[in-house]
Design a protein around this motif. Sequence first.
Motif, PDB file in Angstrom:
ATOM      1  N   TYR A  31       0.836  -1.202   0.000  1.00 45.70           N
ATOM      2  CA  TYR A  31       0.000   0.000   0.000  1.00 45.70           C
ATOM      3  C   TYR A  31       0.870   1.251   0.000  1.00 45.70           C
ATOM      4  O   TYR A  31       0.630   2.205  -0.747  1.00 45.70           O
ATOM      5  N   ARG A  34       2.836   1.746  -3.394  1.00 42.93           N
ATOM      6  CA  ARG A  34       1.957   2.146  -4.502  1.00 42.93           C
ATOM      7  C   ARG A  34       1.462   3.575  -4.306  1.00 42.93           C
ATOM      8  O   ARG A  34       1.400   4.362  -5.264  1.00 42.93           O
ATOM      9  N   LEU A  35       1.136   3.932  -3.070  1.00 37.64           N
ATOM     10  CA  LEU A  35       0.713   5.299  -2.787  1.00 37.64           C
ATOM     11  C   LEU A  35       1.832   6.275  -3.111  1.00 37.64           C
ATOM     12  O   LEU A  35       1.601   7.315  -3.749  1.00 37.64           O
ATOM     13  N   CYS A 113       0.624   5.273   6.455  1.00 37.62           N
ATOM     14  CA  CYS A 113       0.190   4.100   5.700  1.00 37.62           C
ATOM     15  C   CYS A 113       1.349   3.134   5.484  1.00 37.62           C
ATOM     16  O   CYS A 113       2.314   3.492   4.805  1.00 37.62           O
ATOM     17  N   ASP A 192      -4.600  -1.280  -5.198  1.00 39.08           N
ATOM     18  CA  ASP A 192      -5.057  -0.058  -5.869  1.00 39.08           C
ATOM     19  C   ASP A 192      -6.380   0.439  -5.307  1.00 39.08           C
ATOM     20  O   ASP A 192      -6.635   1.648  -5.273  1.00 39.08           O
ATOM     21  N   VAL A 195      -5.434   2.383  -2.186  1.00 38.24           N
ATOM     22  CA  VAL A 195      -4.679   3.580  -2.554  1.00 38.24           C
ATOM     23  C   VAL A 195      -5.602   4.605  -3.202  1.00 38.24           C
ATOM     24  O   VAL A 195      -5.493   5.815  -2.953  1.00 38.24           O
ATOM     25  N   LEU A 199      -6.148   8.506  -2.136  1.00 40.53           N
ATOM     26  CA  LEU A 199      -5.963   9.591  -3.107  1.00 40.53           C
ATOM     27  C   LEU A 199      -7.209  10.452  -3.222  1.00 40.53           C
ATOM     28  O   LEU A 199      -7.126  11.680  -3.359  1.00 40.53           O
TER      29      LEU A 199
END
Length: 218
Positions: A31, A34-35, A113, A192, A195, A199
């Motif tokens: 997480y 990817r973030l 996170c 995703d 994330v 976002l």
Amino acid sequence: MTENCSKELTGVAEFEAEVTLAITGASGAPYALRLLQVLCQANWRVHLLVSSAARVVLATEHELKVPSAPDAMGKVFSDAVGAKPGLIKAYGRDDWFSPVASGSAAPKKMVVCPCSTGSLAAIALGCSDNLIERAADVVIKERGQLIVVPREAPLSAIHLEHMLKLANLGVTIMPASPGFYHQPASVEDLVDFMVARILDHLGVEHDLVKRWGYGGAR
């Protein structure tokens, strides 16, 4: 003159916005990575804080060896997510002279996170014993946006009390519990999903997942 000074301080010519990202020792390294990747792709400046326990988790879950030295750490993460130079600035756990340690300079947005229950407790109690805790304390006292992404199961009454305390202070509690209505085909799809929710709250445009009611399941 002010604009030029700002560019010199940031180390990158232009960026859309800035955020503090803290990675702590809970399971959920994918997480965080990817973030970080998507934030950099969106040209956001990221002030990066990584706990010693998080370095162990990153090595275990993602085989990413993260050094403790801030400059070396920043390079490892920049290479891992393909960030352009200057977008990621890493700090040590006791870097009290960093911008994130002061309300006069810290970004108004911060994400923890994944957030371990130990970090959750320390933030809820205002301990500020390291830079991650202090940065969160600053965002809360300055009435900025703090998002914590706990990853623990089951949750005890202690954990829930800390979450409630932070929620009452305006902190967004976003447990790492991805949905399945988008018919995920891989672990990456599940990552995703979470994330994307982070976002959304930060106000970062993305197309990681299809939105409910727009296009149906994948």
